[in-house]
Enzyme design. Structure first.
Site, PDB file in Angstrom:
ATOM      1  N   SER A 169       0.790  -1.224   0.000  1.00  0.00           N
ATOM      2  CA  SER A 169       0.000   0.000   0.000  1.00  0.00           C
ATOM      3  C   SER A 169       0.827   1.281   0.000  1.00  0.00           C
ATOM      4  CB  SER A 169      -0.960   0.011   1.195  1.00  0.00           C
ATOM      5  OG  SER A 169      -0.247   0.197   2.390  1.00  0.00           O
ATOM      6  N   LYS A 213       0.965   4.253   6.843  1.00  0.00           N
ATOM      7  CA  LYS A 213       0.256   5.139   5.921  1.00  0.00           C
ATOM      8  C   LYS A 213       0.737   6.581   6.107  1.00  0.00           C
ATOM      9  CE  LYS A 213      -2.832   2.226   4.167  1.00  0.00           C
ATOM     10  NZ  LYS A 213      -2.069   1.050   4.675  1.00  0.00           N
TER      11      LYS A 213
END
Lengths: 223, 223
Positions: free
Chosen positions: A137, A174
């Site tokens: 990701s 993230k």
DNA sequence: TCTCATACCGTACAAATGTCTGGCATGGGT
DNA sequence: ACCCATGCCAGACATTTGTACGGTATGAGA
């Protein structure tokens, strides 16, 4: 011992000392002397002092085995006595955690993969730990699966910083974003992936399922 | 100083000494003494000697700053066997080179940015150095501008490995590929970027303008 | 020639550091 | 009570190690 071409011997002395320092064993003047067969300690000392003058070495005067490499400031332990002026070593061993849980102090975690050395000159008080990255990701931010993320524990972050968050019982890396939303009083938090196939996560800051573990300060990848 | 619970202080002594050894500065008995406020050098010595007896430390008798981590000759490493599972990785300080030139031994380079600690358990003999990555050409391999590449000096590489090559006087990071070409006797060498906008480089292995500096063994990125 | 720098040798001295001998106090076991 | 291990202190001594002062020889320039 006859004379040698100018600088020739000094270069070899430097390499010898450097090798010793890199492997954690600072040499004494007499060890340098013996290594090169000098008949006087003074000869070794002259080479060493010259290297210091040239900035190729650094030294702690008066200390046994006091020659150091310039660049990174190692030092003695946190000073308390009046002895020689030594600085605290910015070098730490950081535990690599196999799994992370909310509320568990990292110092108490037993399940660790090992330790990695890290230079931490920052004065921030947060504890450091390492975490293995899973998933694609953050690919477009140059963070790949298997990479080691070095994380500083902290419960807040600035927008744009890369963080580790705990969603449920899963730790995820993230980009942290504070988005201004007019409908709310204050801002809302978003966790942005760096990969087109992944969606932005909008956690509830007050939820039990969301915890900000810390900020990623370094990425390491073994090839 | 009053008494403390059995083993309690010794554990702290061990951590202190270990930390010092890992950062390349073996402590003296008196430094340990000062660190813990002992009023007698003997107290520090007893803890240290005990740690040696327990196999947690090793020492070079009579030598100044003679305590070492067991296992390997250097920063630590290997197993020591008994005692708690404490492995000390072989730790080195690796120089970060500002610029690289062909034929110049890295030990002679003066233009260095500093040193970083690195674990090197490999037995390969090549010297290590760090190099700052410039350009976007390896972006899709997760190697970004500003990253620090840790390089092991070697003049050969296997196909698929990421290497540092010197083209003219410019150091570049690329994927090393041996392409089999029928027209030639033997293979030819290619340097592949990891970015669609960049082209494959096909250097002449015998050219003076091409030198393989080494293989990238680790990537580090400070955030 | 004279100076100056380099490269090395000889011999000390003093500080840093490792080592030793002896003691005190506490607590656990027998 | 006795023994013994642990944790610590006190004061020394001996070795290791950094440092200093002086010397010889060679070569490059002024």
């Amino acid at each position: 011992m006859g004379k040698t071409p100018p600088g020739r011997t000094r270069e070899r002395v430097f390499r010898f000392v450097r090798q010793r320092l890199l492997s954690g064993q600072p040499p004494t003047v007499r060890e340098v002397q013996a290594q090169f067969g000098f008949l006087s300690t003074q000869t070794a000392r002259e080479h060493l002092e010259r290297l210091v003058r040239d900035g190729r070495l650094r030294k702690e005067p008066g200390q046994a085995r006091g020659y150091r490499l310039p660049g990174s400031e190692f030092g003695g332990g946190g000073r308390s006595g009046r002895g020689p002026p030594l600085k605290g070593p910015p070098l730490k061993m950081v535990p690599i955690l196999g799994q992370v849980q909310a509320g568990v102090p990292i110092t108490a975690v037993e399940d660790l993969e090992g330790y990695v050395p890290i230079e931490d000159s920052s004065t921030s008080s947060g504890e450091l730990f390492g975490l293995r990255v899973r998933g694609e990701s953050m690919r477009d931010a140059g963070i790949l699966p298997g990479d080691l993320a070095i994380v500083r524990q902290q419960s807040t972050a600035r927008s744009g910083e890369i963080v580790v968050a705990l969603l449920g019982d899963e730790a995820t890396v993230k980009t942290f974003v504070r988005a201004r939303v007019k409908t709310h009083r204050g801002a809302r938090i978003e966790l942005h992936p760096a990969h087109p196939d992944f969606a932005v996560i909008v956690p509830d800051p007050d939820s039990e399922d969301f915890h900000l573990l810390g900020r990623v300060i370094e990425i390491r990848r073994r090839l």
